[in-house]
Scaffold this motif. Structure first.
Motif, PDB file in Angstrom:
ATOM      1  N   MET A  76     -42.588 -35.773   4.776  1.00 30.71           N
ATOM      2  CA  MET A  76     -42.707 -34.731   3.775  1.00 30.71           C
ATOM      3  C   MET A  76     -42.120 -33.422   4.284  1.00 30.71           C
ATOM      4  SD  MET A  76     -46.343 -35.347   1.860  1.00 30.71           S
ATOM      5  CE  MET A  76     -47.375 -35.352   3.306  1.00 30.71           C
ATOM      6  N   SER A  77     -42.260 -33.136   5.559  1.00 23.82           N
ATOM      7  CA  SER A  77     -41.739 -31.893   6.104  1.00 23.82           C
ATOM      8  C   SER A  77     -40.356 -32.075   6.707  1.00 23.82           C
ATOM      9  CB  SER A  77     -42.700 -31.354   7.164  1.00 23.82           C
ATOM     10  OG  SER A  77     -42.761 -32.253   8.254  1.00 23.82           O
ATOM     11  N   ALA A  78     -39.783 -33.267   6.600  1.00 21.23           N
ATOM     12  CA  ALA A  78     -38.500 -33.558   7.218  1.00 21.23           C
ATOM     13  C   ALA A  78     -37.316 -33.043   6.406  1.00 21.23           C
ATOM     14  CB  ALA A  78     -38.355 -35.051   7.445  1.00 21.23           C
ATOM     15  N   SER A  79     -37.529 -32.626   5.190  1.00 24.52           N
ATOM     16  CA  SER A  79     -36.405 -32.132   4.404  1.00 24.52           C
ATOM     17  C   SER A  79     -36.477 -30.609   4.300  1.00 24.52           C
ATOM     18  CB  SER A  79     -36.405 -32.768   3.017  1.00 24.52           C
ATOM     19  OG  SER A  79     -37.592 -32.443   2.339  1.00 24.52           O
ATOM     20  N   PRO A  80     -35.311 -29.957   4.314  1.00 23.13           N
ATOM     21  CA  PRO A  80     -35.302 -28.490   4.233  1.00 23.13           C
ATOM     22  C   PRO A  80     -35.735 -28.009   2.850  1.00 23.13           C
ATOM     23  CG  PRO A  80     -33.073 -29.344   4.173  1.00 23.13           C
ATOM     24  CD  PRO A  80     -33.981 -30.509   4.433  1.00 23.13           C
ATOM     25  N   SER A  81     -36.203 -26.792   2.809  1.00 20.05           N
ATOM     26  CA  SER A  81     -36.631 -26.215   1.535  1.00 20.05           C
ATOM     27  C   SER A  81     -35.426 -26.024   0.622  1.00 20.05           C
ATOM     28  CB  SER A  81     -37.317 -24.871   1.776  1.00 20.05           C
ATOM     29  OG  SER A  81     -36.362 -23.918   2.218  1.00 20.05           O
ATOM     30  N   PRO A  82     -35.650 -26.004  -0.684  1.00 20.36           N
ATOM     31  CA  PRO A  82     -34.542 -25.769  -1.614  1.00 20.36           C
ATOM     32  C   PRO A  82     -33.860 -24.414  -1.372  1.00 20.36           C
ATOM     33  CG  PRO A  82     -36.459 -26.578  -2.794  1.00 20.36           C
ATOM     34  CD  PRO A  82     -36.894 -26.315  -1.384  1.00 20.36           C
ATOM     35  N   GLU A  83     -34.640 -23.419  -0.953  1.00 19.42           N
ATOM     36  CA  GLU A  83     -34.073 -22.103  -0.672  1.00 19.42           C
ATOM     37  C   GLU A  83     -33.101 -22.176   0.493  1.00 19.42           C
ATOM     38  OE1 GLU A  83     -37.449 -22.597  -0.842  1.00 19.42           O
ATOM     39  OE2 GLU A  83     -37.808 -21.744  -2.810  1.00 19.42           O
ATOM     40  N   LEU A  84     -33.450 -22.941   1.529  1.00 20.71           N
ATOM     41  CA  LEU A  84     -32.577 -23.087   2.684  1.00 20.71           C
ATOM     42  C   LEU A  84     -31.308 -23.849   2.310  1.00 20.71           C
ATOM     43  CD1 LEU A  84     -32.074 -22.600   5.671  1.00 20.71           C
ATOM     44  CD2 LEU A  84     -33.355 -24.700   6.158  1.00 20.71           C
ATOM     45  N   VAL A  85     -31.437 -24.862   1.488  1.00 23.59           N
ATOM     46  CA  VAL A  85     -30.266 -25.617   1.030  1.00 23.59           C
ATOM     47  C   VAL A  85     -29.335 -24.700   0.227  1.00 23.59           C
ATOM     48  CG1 VAL A  85     -29.499 -27.512  -0.457  1.00 23.59           C
ATOM     49  CG2 VAL A  85     -31.457 -27.831   1.068  1.00 23.59           C
ATOM     50  N   ASN A  86     -29.914 -23.881  -0.645  1.00 23.54           N
ATOM     51  CA  ASN A  86     -29.101 -22.948  -1.434  1.00 23.54           C
ATOM     52  C   ASN A  86     -28.429 -21.909  -0.542  1.00 23.54           C
ATOM     53  OD1 ASN A  86     -29.619 -24.165  -3.885  1.00 23.54           O
ATOM     54  ND2 ASN A  86     -31.398 -22.892  -4.315  1.00 23.54           N
ATOM     55  N   LEU A  87     -29.144 -21.432   0.468  1.00 27.63           N
ATOM     56  CA  LEU A  87     -28.574 -20.470   1.408  1.00 27.63           C
ATOM     57  C   LEU A  87     -27.393 -21.088   2.142  1.00 27.63           C
ATOM     58  CD1 LEU A  87     -28.630 -17.737   2.916  1.00 27.63           C
ATOM     59  CD2 LEU A  87     -30.323 -18.759   4.467  1.00 27.63           C
ATOM     60  N   GLU A  88     -27.534 -22.330   2.564  1.00 27.59           N
ATOM     61  CA  GLU A  88     -26.452 -23.012   3.277  1.00 27.59           C
ATOM     62  C   GLU A  88     -25.232 -23.158   2.371  1.00 27.59           C
ATOM     63  OE1 GLU A  88     -23.762 -25.806   4.643  1.00 27.59           O
ATOM     64  OE2 GLU A  88     -25.110 -26.375   3.026  1.00 27.59           O
ATOM     65  N   ARG A  89     -25.447 -23.512   1.125  1.00 25.73           N
ATOM     66  CA  ARG A  89     -24.340 -23.642   0.169  1.00 25.73           C
ATOM     67  C   ARG A  89     -23.662 -22.296  -0.062  1.00 25.73           C
ATOM     68  NH1 ARG A  89     -27.668 -27.242  -3.943  1.00 25.73           N
ATOM     69  NH2 ARG A  89     -27.373 -29.262  -2.951  1.00 25.73           N
ATOM     70  N   GLU A  90     -24.480 -21.265  -0.242  1.00 27.41           N
ATOM     71  CA  GLU A  90     -23.947 -19.922  -0.487  1.00 27.41           C
ATOM     72  C   GLU A  90     -23.073 -19.464   0.681  1.00 27.41           C
ATOM     73  OE1 GLU A  90     -25.623 -15.357  -0.747  1.00 27.41           O
ATOM     74  OE2 GLU A  90     -27.005 -16.994  -1.167  1.00 27.41           O
ATOM     75  N   VAL A  91     -23.563 -19.655   1.895  1.00 26.51           N
ATOM     76  CA  VAL A  91     -22.810 -19.237   3.076  1.00 26.51           C
ATOM     77  C   VAL A  91     -21.516 -20.040   3.190  1.00 26.51           C
ATOM     78  CG1 VAL A  91     -22.830 -19.181   5.604  1.00 26.51           C
ATOM     79  CG2 VAL A  91     -24.792 -18.333   4.327  1.00 26.51           C
ATOM     80  N   SER A  92     -21.584 -21.323   2.944  1.00 34.71           N
ATOM     81  CA  SER A  92     -20.378 -22.156   3.022  1.00 34.71           C
ATOM     82  C   SER A  92     -19.329 -21.725   1.994  1.00 34.71           C
ATOM     83  CB  SER A  92     -20.731 -23.627   2.812  1.00 34.71           C
ATOM     84  OG  SER A  92     -21.501 -24.102   3.884  1.00 34.71           O
ATOM     85  N   LEU A  93     -19.772 -21.411   0.788  1.00 41.89           N
ATOM     86  CA  LEU A  93     -18.841 -20.958  -0.241  1.00 41.89           C
ATOM     87  C   LEU A  93     -18.246 -19.597   0.103  1.00 41.89           C
ATOM     88  CD1 LEU A  93     -20.690 -22.076  -3.495  1.00 41.89           C
ATOM     89  CD2 LEU A  93     -18.565 -23.003  -2.563  1.00 41.89           C
ATOM     90  N   GLN A  94     -19.077 -18.676   0.586  1.00 40.21           N
ATOM     91  CA  GLN A  94     -18.577 -17.361   0.983  1.00 40.21           C
ATOM     92  C   GLN A  94     -17.589 -17.491   2.140  1.00 40.21           C
ATOM     93  OE1 GLN A  94     -22.077 -15.068   1.877  1.00 40.21           O
ATOM     94  NE2 GLN A  94     -22.220 -14.243  -0.191  1.00 40.21           N
TER      95      GLN A  94
END
Length: 98
Positions: free
Chosen positions: A24-42
């Motif tokens: 249950m705790s092995a997956s990152p939070s949705p906020e962290l996933v969105n942050l990673e996507r945002e940084v990759s796009l930027q």
């Protein structure tokens, strides 16, 4: 239900919970996933614009390294370190975009 059967059921339920807790705790939070996507796009956007100033190219390299460090931390399950790295990368990329 007898006392023994209730105790067995409680122990079994606890064992299942303990066994599934890491998953249950092995997956990152949705906020962290969105942050990673945002940084990759930027990062991709800034790379496309290709800063020519050596100082800005160094900042772009630093942001890229932090992005990679964040992605590696996500894969290893160290979500706090990943968030820190990605937030630093985002701050650098925002400076470059201005």
């Amino acid at each position: 239900m007898t006392k023994g059967a209730r105790l067995f059921a409680a122990i079994a339920a606890l064992a299942i919970l303990v066994h599934t807790w890491p998953a249950m705790s092995a997956s990152p939070s949705p906020e962290l996933v969105n942050l990673e996507r945002e940084v990759s796009l930027q990062l991709a956007h800034v790379r496309d614009n290709g800063p020519t100033d050596p100082a800005k190219r160094k900042q772009l390299f630093d942001a890229s390294q932090l992005d990679q460090k964040g992605e590696a931390a996500i894969k290893s399950g160290d979500y706090k370190s990943a968030e820190d790295s990605l937030l630093q990368a985002r701050a650098i990329l925002r400076q470059l975009s201005d």
